[in-house]
Design an enzyme around this catalytic site. Structure first.
Site, short mmCIF file in Angstrom:
data_model
loop_
_atom_site.label_atom_id
_atom_site.label_comp_id
_atom_site.label_asym_id
_atom_site.label_seq_id
_atom_site.Cartn_x
_atom_site.Cartn_y
_atom_site.Cartn_z
CE LYS A 14 51.95 -6.72 -87.07
NZ LYS A 14 53.17 -6.47 -86.26
NE ARG A 89 51.29 -12.33 -83.88
CZ ARG A 89 50.98 -11.05 -83.74
NH1 ARG A 89 49.99 -10.52 -84.39
NH2 ARG A 89 51.68 -10.32 -82.93
NE ARG A 128 52.62 -0.29 -79.17
CZ ARG A 128 52.50 -1.44 -79.84
NH1 ARG A 128 52.06 -1.42 -81.07
NH2 ARG A 128 52.81 -2.57 -79.28
NE ARG A 161 50.04 -3.80 -77.34
CZ ARG A 161 50.15 -4.28 -78.57
NH1 ARG A 161 49.62 -3.61 -79.58
NH2 ARG A 161 50.76 -5.40 -78.82
NE ARG A 172 54.57 -7.92 -78.40
CZ ARG A 172 54.44 -6.59 -78.40
NH1 ARG A 172 54.83 -5.88 -77.36
NH2 ARG A 172 53.91 -5.99 -79.43
#
Ligand code: AP5
Length: 214
Positions: A14, A89, A128, A161, A172
């Site tokens: 996203k 969400r 990431r 992160r 998640r």
């Protein structure tokens, strides 16, 4: 006021797609995840409240999210076009967003669902890396920086992160299935859902979304 929504599991791309669409259009990018991380960094009361949820990969309570989104929207103009990333969400957030848009005379014109197979998502999140300074997003193998650990754009240091550890990523994904996936049906019934194949390269996903953007 007009808004589009990017809907998809954690790591679906996203944020990466938002960058391309923002650069090619006049949509204003609103990422609730980025806003929360800024609040955590600044140590504001909202940040302190949100941090314990984010660290575990749980959703931050709806009232906190609605407060930051409504505050952000109140700074804008009636002709603004927004691209929401990671919001709404929950069904409650979607319902409250509908109310806020109606009150402002606005409309949610399209909801883009980024479809990516789960194993691809896990590999995207574990690889990431983000620039501490400018927030640019990389991936150690898919979208690597020219020099390992250093941002191409500003020379800043790259970091992982805290919620990208394996255990938190799995939670998640579970939270997404339990609390967010029902939005697919919600927006499909409203006739605004557009499915995007986001499992290929970032360029292909951006091309497909820009072609479908009404
Ligand atoms: P948030 O920051 O929104 O995280 P998320 O939804 O988990 O999404 P991500 O940022 O992890 O992934 P992304 O889809 O943006 O993927 P990206 O482009 O980075 O939320 C964090 C937390 O804040 C939540 O867990 C929650 O606690 C809280 N929160 C936020 N909003 C909330 C809300 N509305 N309500 C309640 N709580 C909320 O890409 C991932 C990786 O893949 C990158 O390395 C990238 O380089 C790579 N990549 C991307 N696209 C491609 C591609 N096409 N091909 C190859 N690699 C790719």
């Amino acid at each position: 006021m007009k808004a589009i929504i990017l809907l998809g599991a954690p790591g679906a791309g996203k944020g990466t797609l938002s960058e391309s669409v923002k650069n090619a259009t006049d949509f204003i990018h609103i990422s609730t995840g980025d806003m929360l991380r800024e609040a955590v960094k600044a140590g504001t009361p909202t940040g302190l409240e949100a941090k314990s949820f984010m660290d575990k990969g749980e959703l931050v309570p709806d009232d906190v999210i609605m407060r930051i989104v409504e505050e952000r929207l109140s700074q804008g103009g009636l002709d603004d076009k927004y691209m929401f990333d990671g919001f709404p969400r929950t069904l409650e957030q979607a319902r409250l967003l509908d109310e806020a848009m109606t009150k402002a005379g606005g409309v949610i014109s399209q909801v883009f669902l980024l479809e990516v197979p789960t194993p691809v998502i896990v590999s995207r999140l574990s690889g990431r890396r983000i620039c501490k300074n400018c927030g640019a997003v990389y991936h150690i193998t898919n979208i690597p920086p020219k020099v390992e650990g250093i941002c191409d754009r500003c020379g800043g240091q790259l970091y992982q992160r805290p919620d990208d550890t394996e255990a938190t990523v799995l939670n998640r994904l579970d939270v997404y299935q339990r609390q967010t996936a029902s939005l697919i049906d919600f927006y499909e019934k409203k006739g605004v859902l557009v499915r995007i194949n986001a499992g290929e390269t970032p360029q292909e996903a951006a091309k497909e979304m820009l072609e479908q953007l009404a």
